[in-house]
Design a protein around this motif. Structure first.
Motif, PDB file in Angstrom:
ATOM      1  N   ARG A  93     -15.054   1.303 -13.781  1.00 33.01           N
ATOM      2  CA  ARG A  93     -14.244   1.855 -14.871  1.00 33.01           C
ATOM      3  C   ARG A  93     -14.887   3.109 -15.452  1.00 33.01           C
ATOM      4  N   ILE A  94     -16.206   3.134 -15.508  1.00 35.20           N
ATOM      5  CA  ILE A  94     -16.895   4.317 -16.020  1.00 35.20           C
ATOM      6  C   ILE A  94     -16.726   5.489 -15.049  1.00 35.20           C
ATOM      7  N   ILE A  95     -16.817   5.220 -13.754  1.00 36.47           N
ATOM      8  CA  ILE A  95     -16.612   6.272 -12.752  1.00 36.47           C
ATOM      9  C   ILE A  95     -15.217   6.866 -12.902  1.00 36.47           C
ATOM     10  N   ASP A  96     -14.214   5.993 -13.062  1.00 39.54           N
ATOM     11  CA  ASP A  96     -12.841   6.471 -13.253  1.00 39.54           C
ATOM     12  C   ASP A  96     -12.713   7.263 -14.556  1.00 39.54           C
ATOM     13  N   ASP A  97     -13.378   6.799 -15.610  1.00 37.20           N
ATOM     14  CA  ASP A  97     -13.324   7.474 -16.905  1.00 37.20           C
ATOM     15  C   ASP A  97     -13.869   8.893 -16.791  1.00 37.20           C
ATOM     16  N   VAL A  98     -15.032   9.039 -16.151  1.00 37.89           N
ATOM     17  CA  VAL A  98     -15.632  10.367 -15.994  1.00 37.89           C
ATOM     18  C   VAL A  98     -14.715  11.273 -15.182  1.00 37.89           C
ATOM     19  N   GLY A  99     -14.126  10.728 -14.109  1.00 44.26           N
ATOM     20  CA  GLY A  99     -13.210  11.527 -13.300  1.00 44.26           C
ATOM     21  C   GLY A  99     -12.018  12.026 -14.100  1.00 44.26           C
ATOM     22  N   ARG A 100     -11.437  11.151 -14.933  1.00 48.43           N
ATOM     23  CA  ARG A 100     -10.304  11.563 -15.769  1.00 48.43           C
ATOM     24  C   ARG A 100     -10.710  12.632 -16.776  1.00 48.43           C
TER      25      ARG A 100
END
Length: 246
Positions: A93-100
Protein backbone atom coordinates in the motif's frame (compact mmCIF):
# COMPACT_ATOMS: atom_id res chain seq x y z
CA UNK A 1 25.97 37.83 -21.14
CA UNK A 2 25.97 36.29 -17.66
CA UNK A 3 28.48 33.80 -16.35
CA UNK A 4 27.56 30.33 -15.06
CA UNK A 5 28.02 31.30 -11.39
CA UNK A 6 25.40 34.07 -11.71
CA UNK A 7 23.02 31.62 -13.36
CA UNK A 8 23.55 29.06 -10.60
CA UNK A 9 23.11 31.67 -7.86
CA UNK A 10 19.90 32.99 -9.43
CA UNK A 11 18.38 29.51 -9.70
CA UNK A 12 19.37 28.69 -6.13
CA UNK A 13 17.69 31.86 -4.82
CA UNK A 14 14.45 31.19 -6.73
CA UNK A 15 14.41 27.53 -5.64
CA UNK A 16 14.82 28.75 -2.04
CA UNK A 17 11.61 30.76 -2.32
CA UNK A 18 12.77 34.27 -3.29
CA UNK A 19 10.58 36.07 -5.81
CA UNK A 20 11.83 36.59 -9.35
CA UNK A 21 11.61 40.36 -8.91
CA UNK A 22 13.79 40.19 -5.79
CA UNK A 23 16.38 37.99 -7.53
CA UNK A 24 16.39 40.30 -10.55
CA UNK A 25 17.11 43.35 -8.38
CA UNK A 26 19.68 41.56 -6.25
CA UNK A 27 21.76 40.13 -9.10
CA UNK A 28 21.02 42.66 -11.85
CA UNK A 29 19.57 39.95 -14.10
CA UNK A 30 16.62 40.77 -16.31
CA UNK A 31 13.36 38.99 -15.59
CA UNK A 32 13.22 37.65 -19.14
CA UNK A 33 16.61 35.99 -18.58
CA UNK A 34 15.37 34.54 -15.29
CA UNK A 35 12.32 33.09 -17.05
CA UNK A 36 14.57 31.50 -19.68
CA UNK A 37 16.86 29.98 -17.03
CA UNK A 38 13.92 28.63 -15.03
CA UNK A 39 12.41 27.01 -18.12
CA UNK A 40 15.75 25.33 -18.89
CA UNK A 41 17.81 25.04 -15.67
CA UNK A 42 20.31 22.64 -17.27
CA UNK A 43 20.93 24.91 -20.26
CA UNK A 44 19.92 22.17 -22.67
CA UNK A 45 17.70 24.36 -24.84
CA UNK A 46 14.21 23.63 -26.15
CA UNK A 47 10.77 24.58 -24.94
CA UNK A 48 10.89 23.03 -21.48
CA UNK A 49 8.11 23.46 -18.95
CA UNK A 50 8.75 26.50 -16.69
CA UNK A 51 9.95 25.87 -13.16
CA UNK A 52 6.82 25.29 -11.02
CA UNK A 53 8.02 26.63 -7.66
CA UNK A 54 6.75 27.89 -5.38
CA UNK A 55 3.97 25.30 -5.34
CA UNK A 56 0.50 25.88 -4.00
CA UNK A 57 -0.01 23.91 -0.76
CA UNK A 58 -1.38 20.42 -1.43
CA UNK A 59 -1.74 17.18 0.48
CA UNK A 60 0.05 15.30 -2.31
CA UNK A 61 3.19 17.43 -2.14
CA UNK A 62 3.16 17.48 1.68
CA UNK A 63 3.07 13.68 1.83
CA UNK A 64 5.71 13.35 -0.89
CA UNK A 65 7.97 15.74 1.04
CA UNK A 66 7.65 13.47 4.08
CA UNK A 67 8.55 10.41 2.03
CA UNK A 68 11.49 12.23 0.44
CA UNK A 69 12.88 13.34 3.81
CA UNK A 70 12.53 9.80 5.12
CA UNK A 71 13.66 7.45 2.36
CA UNK A 72 14.14 9.57 -0.74
CA UNK A 73 17.00 10.97 -2.75
CA UNK A 74 17.56 12.73 -6.06
CA UNK A 75 20.04 11.43 -8.63
CA UNK A 76 21.42 13.61 -11.41
CA UNK A 77 21.58 12.56 -15.07
CA UNK A 78 22.78 14.60 -18.07
CA UNK A 79 19.33 15.94 -19.05
CA UNK A 80 17.16 15.37 -15.97
CA UNK A 81 17.00 14.36 -12.31
CA UNK A 82 15.46 11.18 -10.88
CA UNK A 83 13.49 11.38 -7.65
CA UNK A 84 13.70 7.96 -6.00
CA UNK A 85 11.79 6.79 -2.93
CA UNK A 86 12.98 3.46 -1.50
CA UNK A 87 10.04 1.46 -0.08
CA UNK A 88 10.10 -1.79 1.88
CA UNK A 89 8.88 -4.49 -0.51
CA UNK A 90 6.56 -5.85 2.21
CA UNK A 91 4.38 -2.73 2.18
CA UNK A 92 2.41 -2.76 -1.04
CA UNK A 93 0.00 0.00 0.00
CA UNK A 94 2.89 2.36 0.70
CA UNK A 95 4.46 1.58 -2.69
CA UNK A 96 1.13 2.36 -4.36
CA UNK A 97 0.77 5.55 -2.28
CA UNK A 98 4.19 6.84 -3.35
CA UNK A 99 3.43 6.04 -6.99
CA UNK A 100 0.15 7.98 -6.84
CA UNK A 101 1.82 10.96 -5.18
CA UNK A 102 4.58 11.14 -7.79
CA UNK A 103 1.99 11.01 -10.56
CA UNK A 104 -0.14 13.70 -8.88
CA UNK A 105 2.77 16.09 -8.36
CA UNK A 106 4.23 15.46 -11.83
CA UNK A 107 1.55 13.92 -14.08
CA UNK A 108 3.41 14.48 -17.37
CA UNK A 109 5.89 11.62 -16.97
CA UNK A 110 5.61 7.90 -16.15
CA UNK A 111 6.37 6.50 -12.71
CA UNK A 112 8.76 3.56 -12.57
CA UNK A 113 9.12 0.78 -10.00
CA UNK A 114 12.55 -0.79 -9.76
CA UNK A 115 12.96 -3.89 -7.62
CA UNK A 116 16.07 -4.22 -5.49
CA UNK A 117 17.04 -6.46 -2.60
CA UNK A 118 14.18 -6.26 -0.11
CA UNK A 119 12.79 -3.01 -1.49
CA UNK A 120 11.03 -1.36 -4.40
CA UNK A 121 12.38 1.98 -5.60
CA UNK A 122 9.59 4.19 -6.94
CA UNK A 123 11.04 6.73 -9.38
CA UNK A 124 10.04 9.69 -11.52
CA UNK A 125 12.33 11.63 -13.87
CA UNK A 126 12.15 15.41 -14.24
CA UNK A 127 14.59 18.30 -14.47
CA UNK A 128 12.70 20.27 -11.79
CA UNK A 129 12.84 17.82 -8.86
CA UNK A 130 15.62 19.87 -7.18
CA UNK A 131 13.34 22.91 -7.44
CA UNK A 132 10.61 21.08 -5.53
CA UNK A 133 13.03 19.56 -3.01
CA UNK A 134 15.78 22.14 -2.36
CA UNK A 135 16.97 19.99 0.56
CA UNK A 136 18.73 17.95 -2.12
CA UNK A 137 22.51 18.07 -1.84
CA UNK A 138 25.67 15.98 -1.63
CA UNK A 139 25.98 13.44 1.15
CA UNK A 140 23.45 12.03 3.64
CA UNK A 141 20.75 14.39 4.89
CA UNK A 142 21.79 14.04 8.54
CA UNK A 143 25.28 15.31 7.72
CA UNK A 144 23.94 18.59 6.31
CA UNK A 145 21.86 21.41 7.71
CA UNK A 146 18.41 21.28 6.16
CA UNK A 147 16.17 24.32 5.77
CA UNK A 148 12.53 24.48 4.66
CA UNK A 149 11.48 27.23 2.26
CA UNK A 150 8.56 29.48 3.20
CA UNK A 151 6.25 27.78 0.69
CA UNK A 152 7.17 24.34 2.07
CA UNK A 153 6.36 25.52 5.59
CA UNK A 154 2.98 26.80 4.37
CA UNK A 155 2.27 23.44 2.79
CA UNK A 156 3.11 21.52 5.98
CA UNK A 157 1.06 23.96 8.04
CA UNK A 158 -1.98 23.39 5.82
CA UNK A 159 -1.48 19.62 5.38
CA UNK A 160 0.33 18.33 8.52
CA UNK A 161 -1.42 14.95 8.46
CA UNK A 162 -0.19 14.21 4.94
CA UNK A 163 3.35 15.27 5.89
CA UNK A 164 3.27 12.94 8.90
CA UNK A 165 2.02 10.10 6.70
CA UNK A 166 5.09 10.42 4.50
CA UNK A 167 7.44 10.62 7.47
CA UNK A 168 6.01 7.74 9.52
CA UNK A 169 5.38 5.47 6.53
CA UNK A 170 9.01 5.84 5.50
CA UNK A 171 11.02 6.09 8.72
CA UNK A 172 8.37 5.14 11.28
CA UNK A 173 6.82 1.99 12.68
CA UNK A 174 3.97 0.91 14.95
CA UNK A 175 5.44 -1.37 17.60
CA UNK A 176 4.00 -3.28 20.53
CA UNK A 177 5.37 -2.32 23.91
CA UNK A 178 4.66 -4.06 27.17
CA UNK A 179 4.59 -3.26 30.84
CA UNK A 180 3.84 -5.16 34.06
CA UNK A 181 1.90 -4.23 37.15
CA UNK A 182 0.74 -6.11 40.22
CA UNK A 183 -2.93 -7.11 40.14
CA UNK A 184 -4.42 -9.11 43.02
CA UNK A 185 -1.01 -10.11 44.26
CA UNK A 186 0.14 -11.31 40.82
CA UNK A 187 2.23 -9.61 38.14
CA UNK A 188 0.18 -9.02 35.01
CA UNK A 189 1.64 -8.13 31.63
CA UNK A 190 0.01 -5.48 29.42
CA UNK A 191 0.75 -4.80 25.76
CA UNK A 192 0.09 -1.49 24.04
CA UNK A 193 0.94 0.00 20.63
CA UNK A 194 3.39 2.85 20.14
CA UNK A 195 4.34 4.84 17.06
CA UNK A 196 8.07 5.50 16.70
CA UNK A 197 9.83 7.74 14.21
CA UNK A 198 13.56 7.16 13.73
CA UNK A 199 15.79 9.56 11.82
CA UNK A 200 19.40 10.72 12.13
CA UNK A 201 18.68 14.33 11.11
CA UNK A 202 17.91 16.76 13.92
CA UNK A 203 16.19 19.06 11.44
CA UNK A 204 13.81 16.36 10.22
CA UNK A 205 13.13 15.26 13.82
CA UNK A 206 12.23 18.87 14.67
CA UNK A 207 9.83 19.16 11.72
CA UNK A 208 8.16 15.89 12.70
CA UNK A 209 7.63 17.14 16.26
CA UNK A 210 6.24 20.46 15.01
CA UNK A 211 3.74 18.68 12.75
CA UNK A 212 2.63 16.44 15.63
CA UNK A 213 2.12 19.53 17.79
CA UNK A 214 0.02 21.07 15.03
CA UNK A 215 -2.39 18.09 14.94
CA UNK A 216 -2.54 17.82 18.74
CA UNK A 217 -0.64 14.55 19.13
CA UNK A 218 1.58 14.35 22.22
CA UNK A 219 5.05 12.92 21.74
CA UNK A 220 8.43 12.69 23.42
CA UNK A 221 11.96 12.12 22.23
CA UNK A 222 13.05 8.87 23.90
CA UNK A 223 16.50 8.82 22.28
CA UNK A 224 18.49 11.37 20.23
CA UNK A 225 17.17 9.87 16.99
CA UNK A 226 13.89 8.33 18.19
CA UNK A 227 10.57 10.14 18.62
CA UNK A 228 7.71 8.21 20.27
CA UNK A 229 3.94 8.57 20.44
CA UNK A 230 2.84 6.34 23.31
CA UNK A 231 -0.42 7.45 24.92
CA UNK A 232 -3.40 5.44 23.76
CA UNK A 233 -5.52 8.35 22.54
CA UNK A 234 -2.54 9.93 20.75
CA UNK A 235 -1.66 6.64 19.04
CA UNK A 236 -5.28 6.32 17.91
CA UNK A 237 -5.36 9.91 16.62
CA UNK A 238 -2.11 9.55 14.69
CA UNK A 239 -3.21 6.22 13.20
CA UNK A 240 -6.49 7.80 12.08
CA UNK A 241 -4.54 10.62 10.39
CA UNK A 242 -1.91 8.59 8.57
CA UNK A 243 -3.35 5.08 8.36
CA UNK A 244 -1.72 1.85 9.40
CA UNK A 245 1.63 1.04 7.82
CA UNK A 246 1.13 -1.73 5.32
Amino acid sequence: MYDTSTRAQALELVYAGHSRNAVSRRLGVSRSTLRRWLSDPEGAGGGARPCPVPLEPSAAYSALLGYYLGDGHIARFPRYYALRIACDARYGRIIDDVGRLLHTVHPDRPVFRVRASGCVVVQSNWKHWPCLFPQHGPGPKHQRQLVLTDWQRRTIAEEPGAFLRGLFHSDGCLVKNWATRPVGGRIKRYEYPRWQFVNESRDIMQWCGEALDRVGVRWRQTKPRVLSVSRRDDVARLTALIGEKG
